[in-house]
Design an enzyme around this catalytic site. Structure first.
Site, PDB file in Angstrom:
ATOM      1  CE  LYS A  59      -3.474   0.061   2.863  1.00  0.00           C
ATOM      2  NZ  LYS A  59      -4.171   0.166   4.164  1.00  0.00           N
ATOM      3  CB  THR A 110     -11.786   0.798  15.342  1.00  0.00           C
ATOM      4  OG1 THR A 110     -12.734   1.633  14.646  1.00  0.00           O
ATOM      5  CG2 THR A 110     -10.627   1.648  15.816  1.00  0.00           C
ATOM      6  CD  GLU A 180     -16.233   4.751   1.886  1.00  0.00           C
ATOM      7  OE1 GLU A 180     -16.105   4.270   0.741  1.00  0.00           O
ATOM      8  OE2 GLU A 180     -16.242   4.069   2.925  1.00  0.00           O
ATOM      9  CG  ASN A 242     -21.329   7.047  12.168  1.00  0.00           C
ATOM     10  OD1 ASN A 242     -21.507   8.001  11.426  1.00  0.00           O
ATOM     11  ND2 ASN A 242     -20.201   6.367  12.179  1.00  0.00           N
ATOM     12  CG  LEU A 284     -36.209  11.329   6.068  1.00  0.00           C
ATOM     13  CD1 LEU A 284     -37.282  12.410   6.200  1.00  0.00           C
ATOM     14  CD2 LEU A 284     -36.530  10.160   6.998  1.00  0.00           C
ATOM     15  N   GLY A 291     -24.831   0.319   4.614  1.00  0.00           N
ATOM     16  CA  GLY A 291     -23.720  -0.621   4.699  1.00  0.00           C
ATOM     17  C   GLY A 291     -22.436   0.147   4.865  1.00  0.00           C
ATOM     18  CB  CYS A 294     -18.679   4.085   9.083  1.00  0.00           C
ATOM     19  SG  CYS A 294     -17.053   4.647   8.564  1.00  0.00           S
ATOM     20  CE  LYS A 297     -15.941   0.597  12.094  1.00  0.00           C
ATOM     21  NZ  LYS A 297     -15.096   1.346  13.051  1.00  0.00           N
ATOM     22  CE  LYS A 364     -21.686   7.463   0.000  1.00  0.00           C
ATOM     23  NZ  LYS A 364     -21.408   8.504   1.000  1.00  0.00           N
TER      24      LYS A 364
END
Length: 476
Positions: A59, A110, A180, A242, A284, A291, A294, A297, A364
């Protein structure tokens, strides 16, 4: 400690000289995944000298060569420009990072623990313990990763254990709010900054480290609100935000279930309640749910941490939020069974012999992130019931192939729908939203479409001869 200023014009109360003696704080970003790489590149664009740090050598090599290892619009150009300008470098050497940096931002993952719902802090611990033994001067460690409340205090203990006390290394917390697909704007033009600090020096160093953000805002005649607070509050801001967004999404998806039962239209319902300023119209849009890396979880980790603190009852509702989100994915299979006239028996419908096109793999649009993607979960479920699946996504194909290697992946939208008995639009890419239903109608075996994101123009598709089913919307 209470600070008298918490405004967009907040400045250090006195001149702050970075411990390195450099004119501006030198910044490191520990972890160069989506969060760390994006911040590192954007802060270099703001004029800071930046070092990205990661243990993943491939990476780091890719980033140093000028290639972003994930899709984020506009980020590749900024990466190459700032490497060429000499403001941005990447390394796997924590000793180099310790020598270089004044402010070290913790940006590691995390993930959810394998043995429960809580967050796994192994990467946080590794980043801290890999860095602080090499520090030779005062520095500020700033958490950005989304963590359970109480983590900053724990990091202080790690610092005390592994760094010489005479250096006076300090800890602060400043959560991130990246979306994102819009991350550059979120870093360069944030809608707020949260600073969890314990000392005036930590506060002033953080303000100085964000001077480029304030200067850009001033040049554009806008403000960046700054909230100065304690560790626990700063840690809770991100998970609370979140949790609220997840709740709002699951609320409208629950309303979609009721609309299906009552024959109502959830899009008109959402529009109507969205005009209420107390509610607002954001998040809405009913569909197959949320999904990504973030929200799913984070709400689980929030519940787990609340339970540890003895406040589990306060967040019991998040369990239902999670269940609604999972149930939204299953409703696509139910709708498919109705459209394809395949009875929904005890084991579910039998889609054997049917071809289903799945449009979307990323969780997304404007992203290649397939972590906990509703689209892929639905594709997996449809295949489990016997369907032959053809998947197309403008950016997420390679990641999807690693997630579901046994699926068929089409090179184009047209190839994906050719011969399809059913088309499922599961990620709201513009390529799908504005596709020509007449042209697609010439390719499919049957003009049946499930609009899993309620993003299609139903009247337009219906006029082209398609039967359109959204979630919470009458069939057209």
């Amino acid at each position: 400690m209470t600070f008298p200023y918490a405004s967009a014009q907040a400045q250090p109360t006195q001149a702050v000289t970075p411990p390195s003696g450099a004119p501006r704080p030198r910044l490191t970003f520990l972890g160069t995944g989506y969060l760390g790489a994006t911040y590192a590149i954007c802060f270099a664009e703001l004029g800071y000298d930046v070092l990205g740090v990661d243990v993943d050598e491939p990476k780091i090599s890719k980033l140093q060569a000028g290639a972003v290892p994930f899709h984020e619009p506009g980020l590749d150009d900024l990466l190459r420009r700032n490497i060429a300008a000499g403001r941005l470098r990447f390394t796997t050497d924590y000793r180099e990072a310790a020598e270089f940096g004044d402010v070290h931002f913790i940006c590691v993952g995390t993930p959810q623990r394998a043995d429960g719902m809580g967050a796994d802090l192994v990467y946080v611990e590794s980043a801290v313990t890999s860095l602080v033994p090499h520090l030779t001067r005062k520095a500020l460690l700033v958490g950005k990763s989304t963590v359970p409340v109480g983590t900053a205090e724990w990091i202080e203990q790690l610092v005390s254990k592994h760094a010489p006390a005479e250096l006076g290394v300090e800890v602060a917390w400043s959560p991130e709010f990246l979306q994102e697909g819009h991350a550059l704007e979120d870093v360069l033009r944030p809608n707020r900054l949260i600073l969890g600090v314990k000392s005036q020096w930590a506060h002033d160093m953080l303000i100085t480290a964000h001077k480029g953000v304030f200067d850009l805002a001033h040049n554009e005649d806008r403000e960046v609100p700054v909230v100065v607070t304690d560790f626990a509050t700063a840690e809770l801001v991100k998970v609370a935000a979140n949790a609220f967004l997840a709740t709002k999404i699951s609320f409208i998806n629950a309303m979609a279930e009721v609309c299906d039962a009552a024959g109502a239209d959830v899009t008109q319902l959402a529009k109507s309640i969205g005009y209420d300023a107390r509610i607002g119209n954001k998040f809405l849009r009913a569909g197959i749910g949320f999904g990504g890396g973030c929200l799913p979880k984070d709400i689980r980790a929030f519940q787990a941490r609340a339970q540890e603190l003895g406040a589990g009852e306060a967040l019991r509702f998040l369990h239902e939020v999670d269940l609604i989100n999972q149930r939204s994915r299953g409703r696509v299979v139910q709708i498919a069974s109705e459209l394809l006239a395949r009875p929904y028996g005890p084991a579910g419908p039998d889609f054997s012999g049917l071809n289903i096109a799945v449009l979307g793999a990323a969780f997304k649009p404007n992203s290649d992130d397939v972590r906990d993607s509703p689209a892929l979960a639905i594709a997996r479920s449809l295949a489990r019931h016997g369907a032959q699946i053809s998947i197309f996504d403008p950016q997420g194909m390679e990641n999807a192939k690693r997630e579901l290697p046994d699926m068929t992946y089409a090179p184009t939208l047209g190839d994906a729908v050719t011969g399809a008995d059913l088309v499922c639009v599961l990620t709201e890419w513009e390529e799908f939203r504005y596709a020509d239903p007449n042209a697609l109608g010439d390719l499919v075996a049957a003009k049946l479409v499930i609009d899993g994101r309620n993003c299609l123009d139903q009247a337009l598709w219906s006029a082209a001869g398609w039967t359109v089913r959204g979630l919470g919307r009458p069939s057209v």
